[in-house]
Design a protein around this motif. Structure first.
Motif, PDB file in Angstrom:
ATOM      1  N   HIS A   5       0.846  -1.190   0.000  1.00 57.02           N
ATOM      2  CA  HIS A   5       0.000   0.000   0.000  1.00 57.02           C
ATOM      3  C   HIS A   5       0.883   1.243   0.000  1.00 57.02           C
ATOM      4  O   HIS A   5       1.913   1.298   0.676  1.00 57.02           O
ATOM      5  N   THR A   7       1.848   5.120   0.901  1.00 53.69           N
ATOM      6  CA  THR A   7       1.717   5.898   2.139  1.00 53.69           C
ATOM      7  C   THR A   7       1.357   7.337   1.815  1.00 53.69           C
ATOM      8  O   THR A   7       1.420   7.784   0.659  1.00 53.69           O
ATOM      9  N   ASP A   8       0.999   8.069   2.865  1.00 54.48           N
ATOM     10  CA  ASP A   8       0.696   9.495   2.704  1.00 54.48           C
ATOM     11  C   ASP A   8       1.917  10.239   2.175  1.00 54.48           C
ATOM     12  O   ASP A   8       1.792  11.170   1.363  1.00 54.48           O
ATOM     13  N   HIS A   9       3.096   9.841   2.638  1.00 56.56           N
ATOM     14  CA  HIS A   9       4.321  10.511   2.200  1.00 56.56           C
ATOM     15  C   HIS A   9       4.552  10.311   0.702  1.00 56.56           C
ATOM     16  O   HIS A   9       4.910  11.268  -0.019  1.00 56.56           O
ATOM     17  N   GLN A  10       4.338   9.100   0.208  1.00 55.81           N
ATOM     18  CA  GLN A  10       4.507   8.844  -1.226  1.00 55.81           C
ATOM     19  C   GLN A  10       3.525   9.663  -2.056  1.00 55.81           C
ATOM     20  O   GLN A  10       3.865  10.221  -3.101  1.00 55.81           O
ATOM     21  N   SER A  48      -4.556   7.575   4.309  1.00 54.42           N
ATOM     22  CA  SER A  48      -5.063   7.483   5.681  1.00 54.42           C
ATOM     23  C   SER A  48      -6.490   7.977   5.797  1.00 54.42           C
ATOM     24  O   SER A  48      -7.218   7.588   6.711  1.00 54.42           O
TER      25      SER A  48
END
Length: 510
Positions: A5, A7-10, A48
């Motif tokens: 999955h 991430t928010d950072h990606q 998220s």
């Protein structure tokens, strides 16, 4: 990578790269495929934010009692603890398990954040140098200090500068009085070398308690005079609101923790004398001030210069020495030399001592005593003051009201009890008084008490004749004085010389 999955950072990286690069390049730099990049552009929510909230996996143990019973308890008693609520609910519903305590604590914490009462807010203050100094008293009974094996009932007067954190602590043996405040404050200011422009106290409630209107007015005037002497503006916080004095209240705990740590490292809480404990406190406070040296040196030039001298830090009373060989002051009886009977003395009351003056002459300094209770006074007795009169009336010792305070050391009290059981009242009083007289005359109070203890421990009564011989003056130490007598004829020669002595004009007198 496939199967992972994002991430928010990606996703944030992809959106940043997308401003200047194509979707394929932006997706490659962000670590996922071009297809994923297109899906992100269709739905710009963060990963998220796409997750559905996790549902409850087991039944709510508080569902039946939360709204109907627990919430009313929290509304009626906002400060109640979770453990008390749990005990009450389990008393009403025994089937509820005790293992739900953590669940209850989390639920109560959430409820208080959403629907609980408003709480006090502490507003942090910025203090300018040289402006603000604070005074307060703090209880130190938890330290367990003893002096020569006796528990020291005391507290600390604590002064602190709000800006630099300069501290001064003064051991107070009595209560929170004006005298203790005046002495401790002046000691702090003279160590500091200056005075702040404003002085904050806690209303001195203990000093004003149980005083009539005239006494309260007198203390108020004396406190204002002290502030004028050092050119300080007096302020006070509201009674019972400790956080208004927060700059020193929090420092109380830090100081007592530092004393506690130092006592643990010292390995003993017993001190040989009071001055040793005072030096110990001064050393700990000095170390704390050394850590704030830079800020203290920065604040010192901003302080108000000190006056040329200290002001009175004592309370003055007039007392009369009665035929009982002493005087009563503040429900405490103090002995005095018998030659002062009938004289009026000026007594200067300090926190830990009383200085007695006859006119301008200092006659004696006495330890400050305290009443035993609300209904019983105290005694401060120095056997040196009464021993001469007691030798004339030794039987007065038998029922003397301050007999227990008369004995300077426990050994003398032990000797009296042992003699009283073995030789009767009259002989016991006579021998005990002679022992005290021997200690007074020869200055051997400590050494004599050790010998008395040794005799009593061996099961023997003190031998007065042996003790007198033991502490008698050493003949070798007594100087031998030789007086040379002058012949009487020499006085006749002096008379002749006087008769022929010349006058001022050089003529001899026949």
């Amino acid at each position: 990578m496939p199967g992972l999955h994002i991430t928010d950072h990606q996703m944030r990286l992809y959106m940043i790269y997308r401003h200047s690069k194509e979707a394929t390049v932006a997706a490659a730099k962000s670590g996922f495929s071009r297809a994923t990049g297109y899906r992100i552009e269709d739905d710009p929510r963060l990963p998220s934010q796409k997750k559905a909230p996790r549902g409850r996996r087991r039944p709510d143990p508080l569902a039946e009692v939360w709204d109907g019973e627990i919430v009313p308890i929290l509304k009626s008693a906002p400060g109640v603890r979770a453990i008390a609520v749990l005990d009450e609910i389990r008393r009403r519903h025994p089937e509820i398990s005790a293992g739900i305590r953590r669940t209850l604590e989390r639920r109560m914490r959430t409820w208080r954040a959403l629907a609980g009462p408003e709480q006090d807010v502490i507003f942090r203050q910025e203090h300018e140098p040289g402006r603000f100094g604070l005074s307060d008293f703090t209880d130190t009974s938890a330290l367990g200090i003893t002096v020569a094996g006796v528990v020291l009932e005391h507290r600390l007067y604590h002064f602190r500068l709000a800006f630099s954190g300069f501290e001064h602590a003064h051991v107070v043996l009595g209560g929170e009085s004006f005298v203790a405040l005046a002495e401790g404050l002046q000691n702090a200011l003279w160590v500091l070398g200056g005075a702040p422009r404003e002085h904050r106290s806690d209303s001195l409630s203990a000093a004003f308690r149980n005083l009539d209107c005239d006494a309260k007015e007198d203390l108020t005037l004396r406190y204002q005079a002290l502030m004028r002497h050092y050119d300080m503006t007096p302020t006070r916080n509201n009674r019972g609101v400790a956080h208004e004095n927060g700059s020193i209240e929090s420092s109380h705990g830090h100081l007592k923790k530092a004393l506690q740590d130092a006592l643990l490292l010292r390995g003993s809480r017993d001190f040989g004398h009071l001055d040793g404990y005072r030096r110990f406190v001064d050393e700990i406070v000095g170390r704390r001030n050394a850590n704030n040296r830079k800020r203290i040196e920065l604040e010192r030039p901003m302080l108000t210069p000190l006056p040329r001298r200290r002001t009175a830090d004592y309370e003055e009373k007039i007392v009369t020495v009665t035929s009982s060989g002493g005087f009563i002051l503040r429900r405490v009886f103090y002995t005095a030399p018998s030659r002062l009977i009938g004289h009026r003395l000026r007594a200067h009351l300090y926190d830990n001592r009383i200085e007695c003056f006859l006119g301008a002459t200092l006659m004696m300094t006495l330890r400050r005593g305290q009443p035993v209770s609300q209904s019983k006074g105290g005694h401060v007795v120095d056997y040196h003051h009464v021993i001469h009169a007691l030798r004339k009336k030794p039987m007065a010792l038998n029922n003397l009201v301050y007999r227990d305070q008369l004995f300077p050391r426990p050994a003398y009290a032990r000797a009296f009890e042992a003699l009283h059981q073995e030789v009767g009242d009259k002989r016991a009083c006579k021998l005990t008084v002679e022992l005290l007289a021997l200690a007074h005359d020869r200055g051997c109070e400590a050494e004599l008490s050790e010998l008395i203890d040794a005799e009593l421990d061996a099961g023997r009564l003190p031998d007065l004749a042996f003790l007198r011989e033991r502490f008698a003056p050493n003949p070798a130490s007594v100087p031998e004085i030789k007086v040379a007598f002058v012949a009487l004829g020499s006085y006749d020669e002096l008379a002749v010389v006087r008769a022929v002595s010349p006058t001022s004009n050089g003529e001899a007198v026949a």
